[in-house]
Design a protein around this motif. Structure first.
Motif, PDB file in Angstrom:
ATOM      1  N   CYS A 222       0.862  -1.170   0.000  1.00  0.00           N
ATOM      2  CA  CYS A 222       0.000   0.000   0.000  1.00  0.00           C
ATOM      3  C   CYS A 222       0.906   1.230   0.000  1.00  0.00           C
ATOM      4  O   CYS A 222       1.799   1.346   0.828  1.00  0.00           O
TER       5      CYS A 222
ATOM      6  N   CYS B 206       0.590   4.198   3.060  1.00  0.00           N
ATOM      7  CA  CYS B 206       1.348   4.047   4.306  1.00  0.00           C
ATOM      8  C   CYS B 206       2.731   3.484   4.024  1.00  0.00           C
ATOM      9  O   CYS B 206       3.471   3.179   4.948  1.00  0.00           O
TER      10      CYS B 206
ATOM     11  N   CYS C  75      -3.740   2.803   8.763  1.00  0.00           N
ATOM     12  CA  CYS C  75      -3.856   3.333   7.403  1.00  0.00           C
ATOM     13  C   CYS C  75      -5.258   3.059   6.880  1.00  0.00           C
ATOM     14  O   CYS C  75      -5.741   1.933   6.943  1.00  0.00           O
TER      15      CYS C  75
END
Ligand SMILES: [Zn+2]
Ligand SMILES: [Zn+2]
Ligand SMILES: [Zn+2]
Length: 684
Positions: A628, A631, A651
């Motif tokens: 991701c 984050c 996150c």
């Protein structure tokens, strides 16, 4: 729950965070409580992930309405209820930065105070001709006005050069600019008054910038008027308290002899992390090559600051010279420093605050450290003390302090100091909760909570709860150690070793006194001593870098030593210290023991990955690809708030899972990679 219980206890009901098995317990307020148990038994889950999390959530809710936007993002711990909670502060192992720029002074915030002290009372010395230049800053003038002329009427004047220009022209220009009055010699005239136009002989002429009554409410107005006066007076201004006196100030620092002009002197001029203050050659690192093992910067010689910043002195010393002093010497410096009344007023609070921190460090036994000492060169025990000193000097009361193994890295002899300070925290009216194994801390706590019986899924139960007397009669593991029934067995047979020796001769880095040491090879050797004895210096700054350069040809800065013999018997060296374990949110047990790369390659061999051509790196959260990106694979986002501890919020894009949705859709035996990482070691 009765109110009287809540006054005296924190009551935790059915805590289920991580491996906690729905435990309920009471922790006495205003006391020292130790949470102990085998590793993995849930101590941190209880202390940090339950109590601290919930405390922080409520703390923010109470004191900071402007931060409401973050509330929903702080995860509620898995607990039925916690009552009797007050604001919570945690002192964790991972608190210190491994940033090579961090020093004892920056970490303890002493450097921030010094920067403000230097920017308010520092005396600039011309770097070219050594002449002291008298400059007063706007802040100084403003503070001087507020503390000396409170309640009085005041004129702020901008002196003008007397030119041959007719007054009539000058007056009409000033009127157009919006000014109303001038002061000529000792008389005030209105600009539309025709009388002064006939004056031909006078000694001084100033514009009346403002007329006001001094008080805190006029603070902004004073500031604006001072700025305007400086602009109109080309760096000079006059205060006229209307008692026949005039006080003159010079704001621009121009050397009378060579014309060198100082830049604005503000706190950032003394910051080596700020372009205004950092040495341009080494960018504030003090060394070139960008590493602490590199060469000393030839321009600043390691001082990290620009020449002008180094030319501003307090008590005859520049801020970097002050940083070269030990904490003890710095305490003496401030005790002996003499200030004039204005300097005294401007800096007294700042100096007191600085002294508070320095004294705390000295009391903790690290008064021999220099303020400029880089944090990465400290031993574990020294680092721990520096960190504790910083936290303890906040001197809050009525809060819950949660400490993570304060004994870590400390010699048993140093434990007295830690325990003294835990008691001091308690005496200030705080509740102290310590996650700890050390018998010294256990014996001096008022209440003990033991989790167990072992780690992981087999932990998370409340095994014991009570005071030290009760523990001595209990059956738990900790009780057996306390009574001396269980011990770490001493081996009956010792290894003989290879018969070869590694010999260090004349080690004299830092505080080492030219010592000689022989280490038997092929055995386990323990280097011990009180914190600050030089253990880390001997091994970390002399032996390890020496072997690095000898065995691997690496460029490493080797501490002062005459000679090291016997390295020909060694073919590999590995440095294992406490640090890799505190790398932060990015490490988890799987990455630490190295199994993560196997898990990643396993996932990349699954059909779903092969179709998409995904390699193992796609499943890493340390590099872009599958992680991701909001984050950066951490699962959490750090939010910095002034005056509050940093908080971690889950996150929102990946919901703490660290990966993109496509990656999470790839499953092995029903688990995706994020779930695999969350499994306990037993199940995996
Ligand atoms: Zn000069
Ligand atoms: Zn430099
Ligand atoms: Zn994310």
């Amino acid at each position: 729950m009765y109110r009287s219980v809540l006054k005296d206890f924190i009551v935790i009901e059915e805590a289920k965070t991580h491996n906690l098995k729905g435990i309920s317990l009471r922790i006495p307020k205003g006391k020292i409580t130790t949470i102990t148990g085998p590793s993995g038994s849930g101590k941190s889950s209880l202390a940090f992930d339950t109590l601290y999390m919930e405390g922080q959530r409520r703390y923010l809710e109470c004191i900071s309405p402007t931060l409401r936007q973050f509330f929903e993002k702080i995860k509620r711990p898995e607990v039925k209820n916690i009552s009797g909670l007050s604001p919570t502060i945690s002192i964790r192992q991972a608190g210190l930065s491994r940033n090579p720029r961090s020093t004892v002074a920056t970490i303890t915030e002493v450097y921030d105070f010094l920067r403000i002290i230097f920017s308010s009372i520092g005396r600039p010395i011309c770097p070219y001709c050594g002449l002291e230049i008298s400059i007063t800053s706007l802040e100084q003038i403003q503070n001087w006005i507020l503390s000396n002329l409170d309640g009085r009427r005041l004129l702020i004047l901008a002196p003008l050069k007397i030119e041959n220009r007719p007054l009539k022209d000058l007056f009409s220009d000033l009127l157009k600019e919006g000014f109303l009055r001038v002061k000529i010699d000792n008389n005030i005239f209105s600009l539309d008054d025709p009388h002064p136009l006939n004056l031909y002989h006078f000694d001084s002429l100033s514009i009346v910038i403002d007329r006001l009554i001094v008080g805190e409410r006029a603070e902004n107005r004073i500031r604006d008027s001072l700025e305007l006066a400086i602009e109109k007076g080309d760096g000079r201004l006059i205060l006229d308290p209307m008692d026949g006196s005039e006080i003159r100030f010079n704001v621009k620092g121009i050397c009378d002899k060579c014309g060198f002009r100082f830049p604005h002197i503000g706190p950032s001029l003394f910051s080596f992390n700020h372009p205004e203050g950092a040495c341009p050659r080494c960018k504030g690192l003090g060394v070139i090559d960008g590493s602490i093992d590199g060469q000393l910067c030839p321009e600043c010689r390691g001082a990290r600051l620009k020449e002008v910043a180094r030319s501003i002195k307090v008590g005859g010393k520049s801020i970097n010279e002050l940083g070269d002093l030990s904490i003890k010497e710095c305490i003496r410096f401030f005790k002996e420093l003499t200030l004039d009344p204005l300097e005294e007023r401007l800096s007294r609070n700042l100096i007191d605050e600085t002294m508070g921190r320095l004294n705390m460090l000295d009391e903790l036994g690290v008064g021999y450290l220099t303020l400029n000492r880089p944090i990465p060169t400290l031993s574990g025990g020294e680092e721990q003390k520096v960190r504790i000193a910083t936290q303890l000097s906040y001197s809050l009361s009525g809060v819950i302090y949660i400490l993570d193994e304060p004994s870590m890295g400390l010699h048993p002899k140093d434990m007295d100091i830690i325990i003294d300070n835990l008691r001091r925290l308690k005496d200030k009216g705080n509740t102290v909760i310590v996650v700890e194994h050390s018998p010294e801390v256990l014996l001096s706590s008022d209440h003990i909570v033991e989790l167990g019986p072992s780690g992981g899924d087999k932990g998370g139960y409340l095994v014991f709860e009570g005071d030290i007397k009760a523990l001595q009669g209990a059956k738990s593991l900790t009780a057996q150690y306390i009574r001396g029934e269980k011990k770490i067995p001493v081996p009956r047979k010792r290894r003989k070793g290879s018969g070869n020796w590694l010999t260090i001769l004349g080690a004299s880095e830092n505080n080492l006194k030219g010592i000689d040491i022989k280490i038997p090879l092929g055995t386990l050797t323990c280097v011990t001593g009180v914190a600050g004895a030089g253990k880390s210096t001997l091994i970390g700054q002399i032996l390890y870098p020496f072997l690095l350069s000898r065995l691997y040809g690496k460029k490493a800065k080797i501490g002062k030593v005459k000679r090291i013999e016997g390295s020909e018997y060694i073919d590999r060296i590995i440095n294992i210290d406490q640090r890799p374990l505190t790398l932060g949110t990015r490490s988890n047990p799987a990455t630490l023991v190295g199994v993560f790369s196997h898990i990643r390659s396993l996932f990349s061999r699954l059909p779903a990955s092969k179709i998409r051509g995904w390699k193992g790196s796609r499943f890493s959260f340390n590099q872009p690809g599958g992680r991701c990106e909001l984050c950066k694979g951490e699962g959490f986002i750090k939010v910095n708030m002034s005056y509050l501890p940093e908080i971690l919020i889950r996150c929102e894009r990946c919901n703490g899972k660290r990966y993109t949705k496509e990656i999470l859709d790839v499953r092995f035996k029903g688990y995706n990679i994020s779930e695999i990482l969350d499994l306990t070691v037993d199940k995996a």
